[in-house]
Structures are given as C-alpha cells and as structure tokens.
Design a protein around this motif. Sequence first.
Motif, PDB file in Angstrom:
ATOM      1  N   GLY A   1     -10.042   4.164  38.237  1.00  0.00           N
ATOM      2  CA  GLY A   1     -10.285   2.553  37.828  1.00  0.00           C
ATOM      3  C   GLY A   1     -10.999   2.120  38.487  1.00  0.00           C
TER       4      GLY A   1
ATOM      5  N   GLN B   1     -17.842  -0.142  30.068  1.00  0.00           N
ATOM      6  CA  GLN B   1     -17.909   1.065  31.176  1.00  0.00           C
ATOM      7  C   GLN B   1     -19.113   1.727  30.273  1.00  0.00           C
ATOM      8  OE1 GLN B   1     -14.104   2.862  32.338  1.00  0.00           O
ATOM      9  NE2 GLN B   1     -15.423   5.051  31.426  1.00  0.00           N
TER      10      GLN B   1
ATOM     11  N   GLU C   1     -13.445  -1.927  31.171  1.00  0.00           N
ATOM     12  CA  GLU C   1     -12.799  -1.503  30.245  1.00  0.00           C
ATOM     13  C   GLU C   1     -13.928  -1.037  28.821  1.00  0.00           C
ATOM     14  OE1 GLU C   1      -8.888  -1.902  29.647  1.00  0.00           O
ATOM     15  OE2 GLU C   1      -8.553  -1.272  31.970  1.00  0.00           O
ATOM     16  N   ARG C   2     -14.108  -2.442  28.665  1.00  0.00           N
ATOM     17  CA  ARG C   2     -15.357  -2.478  27.335  1.00  0.00           C
ATOM     18  C   ARG C   2     -16.827  -2.274  27.086  1.00  0.00           C
ATOM     19  NH1 ARG C   2     -12.964  -8.577  24.471  1.00  0.00           N
ATOM     20  NH2 ARG C   2     -11.423  -7.796  23.505  1.00  0.00           N
TER      21      ARG C   2
ATOM     22  N   GLN D   1     -10.983  -7.070  33.982  1.00  0.00           N
ATOM     23  CA  GLN D   1     -10.385  -5.728  33.782  1.00  0.00           C
ATOM     24  C   GLN D   1     -10.668  -5.148  32.469  1.00  0.00           C
ATOM     25  OE1 GLN D   1      -9.767  -2.940  36.139  1.00  0.00           O
ATOM     26  NE2 GLN D   1      -8.763  -2.005  34.395  1.00  0.00           N
ATOM     27  N   SER D   2     -10.262  -5.828  31.209  1.00  0.00           N
ATOM     28  CA  SER D   2     -10.336  -5.446  30.280  1.00  0.00           C
ATOM     29  C   SER D   2     -12.463  -5.388  29.510  1.00  0.00           C
ATOM     30  CB  SER D   2     -10.330  -6.712  29.259  1.00  0.00           C
ATOM     31  OG  SER D   2      -9.986  -6.640  28.227  1.00  0.00           O
TER      32      SER D   2
ATOM     33  N   LYS E   1     -17.446   2.658  38.040  1.00  0.00           N
ATOM     34  CA  LYS E   1     -16.749   2.505  38.887  1.00  0.00           C
ATOM     35  C   LYS E   1     -17.302   3.461  40.106  1.00  0.00           C
ATOM     36  CE  LYS E   1     -13.165   3.740  35.189  1.00  0.00           C
ATOM     37  NZ  LYS E   1     -12.529   4.903  34.319  1.00  0.00           N
TER      38      LYS E   1
END
Length: 361
Positions: free
Chosen positions: A72, A99, A96-97, A92-93, A106
């Motif tokens: 995560g 990354q 994720e988009r 967070q969203s 990370k």
Amino acid sequence: MTDYPEFTSPIVSNLPEEGMVTCTSPSNIALVKYWGKRPVQLPENASISFTLDNCKTTTSLTYKRRDSVEEGFDFELFFEGKPKPDFKPKIQSFFERIQEYLPFLKLYTFRIETSNTFPHSSGIASSASGMSALAYCLMQLEKKINPGISDSEYLQKSSFLARLGSGSACRSIEGPVTVWGEHPDLSGSNDAYAIPFPFPVHQNFDDYQDTILLIDKGEKQVSSTVGHNLMHGHPFAAKRFEQATGNIAKLKETLISGDLDAFITVVESEALTLHAMMMTSLPYFILMKPNTLSVIHKIWEYRETTGSKVCFTLDAGANVHVLYPNTEKNQVLDFITNELVAYCQNGQYICDKIGLGAKIV
C-alpha cells in the motif's frame, strides 16, 4: 500497457533518502465550462480558464524512504495543521491512478501538509488548487530522481497528473489563460493535460480582476463528480458539448482581439448554461440562491447605466465571480462595496486577479 507511455518514468536505484518540497498552486475559473466527463477524468468538451493569483493552496510534501517495499501507500495528511482523515480516500484514489506514472510512490512515507488562502467550502475550487499543488510537489521529487526531464515535460506531466486528481486542477499549473481539451482551433490542445492559451492575449486582459462574492459558504449541494455524471443521458448533453466547442472558437477570437463586449456575451452565457444543465438534469438542482440572482441583475443594471465592461461568471454553486478590466478596478470595487456586498454571507468577498500558476516556495 499504459494509455500515456510518454508520461511513464524509469525506475532508478539512486533515490533520495528524504527531503521536503513546498509548492503553491492557485484555483482557476473556467470561462467556457467543462461539464461532463468520460473515463478517466477526460473532458467531453474543451474549456478555457483564467488562472487565479491569490486564491491558492500551499502544500508541503515531506518524503522519507521506507525500509521495505510494501503493497500500500504510506501517507498522512494535515489540513491547516490538523489531521484530515476525510481527505485521505481522495488522495488514496489519486495515488492509485498516478502510480504507473510515478513508480517511486510506494517506496516512500509521505507527510502532506496543506492550507488554503481562502475559506474551505467557499465555492472556490479547492480541489483544483489542492490537487495541482500536490501534483507539482510530486513532480519536484520526480525531478530529483530523473533530473533529465525538461521544463516543458515537467509542466505537461504536472498538469497530466493533476487531472487524474481533479479534472479542473490541470488548468491551474500554468497561466494566465489555459486550455484543457482538444479543440481544432487551438494548436497543441489535448484532453490529457492543459496548455497555455496558444496565442498572444490582448492587453485588455492584463491583470484582469476577479472579485469573488461569497453568497453562500455552505457545503456544495451537489459534488462536482455527481454533477458531471448527470450529463450521462442528459437530454441536452450533445447540444451542450457542441455549444461549448463553438464558444471556445468565439472566445479565442475575443482573447486575441480584446473585444470585451464579445467576451462578456460568451462568459455570461456559459455561466448560465452550466446552471441550466443542472436544472434540467435528473435529479435536478438549483444551485443559485436568491442573492445570486440579485447580484446578476445589479451587474446588468450597472453595466447598462455606466457602460462598464464588468461581467459575471459562476461555478457550480451560488457564489459569483465578478470579472472586470484592471482599468476599471477602482470604480467596480466601489460598486461592489456599495451595492453587492450586502448580498454576501457575512459581507465576505475575495479580491483576486489572473495569475501565473503553480510555483515552488
């Protein structure tokens, strides 16, 4: 395989251990509105905006290498000095988009500290300034890791990443006038990121003023995401997107020629059309308040009696952006304080003007 391979970064081994970067990024106000999007965060029509100057977010990003690579993301978020857990899902969203474009995410623990120069929920697009500031900070770290990135690539990728956090955020990276969305009349325009308006802007728009009247400081009646989704299956959606495309072409000419009467016509029509779309969707919403309408009528009356070039635009809410040339600043501010402040909640308004976008502090 990514849709945008030009924005992927090589994974390198010589990562900085820790550090901090601080950036500011302003909000922006669309003149031709983007309302309606397709996955992921792509506009159904092009938009043009003024980048603001004073209404901005300051974000500090502290980063430290993690001992081991985990599944995560590891970040904590502080808004105006206090933990802000309800913002975390949005970040967070966002992570994720992005990354796949910032593969180091990370590998670090992040502390994100952010504050605004304007009241939260004041109807000023805080997601635009907030997400563009964070994207700009992350690109500073990217530049440390990949110093070969050019200035133009840096700005493009900052706008590209900001869009994945909040569509309108991509228009805040540069200024004073930016375009987001592909349009045949605007060379270089692109759905994936915003670009500076690709023509010289007439001197009539130098230091153009935007005084934001805070008619209603309550939480938004409908979120931007919900509002955009209401354009799916909207009975007037196709005509609206066609109208916006035509208005971009008209606004392009007025920004080049300095024709302020033509500017007023396009900008006010766009503002009212945005609200018409919300009134004719299912479910339907009326986002203006009685005082919004009173202010609009007062502006029309003042323009009629004085010949002023003042006009208004609206976001998806009750507050009014009063736009006017810098040459009229004193007279229009007198008009605002004498006649319009009475319609503002607690008499509050914010004086702003067009600005140049994100910067490192």
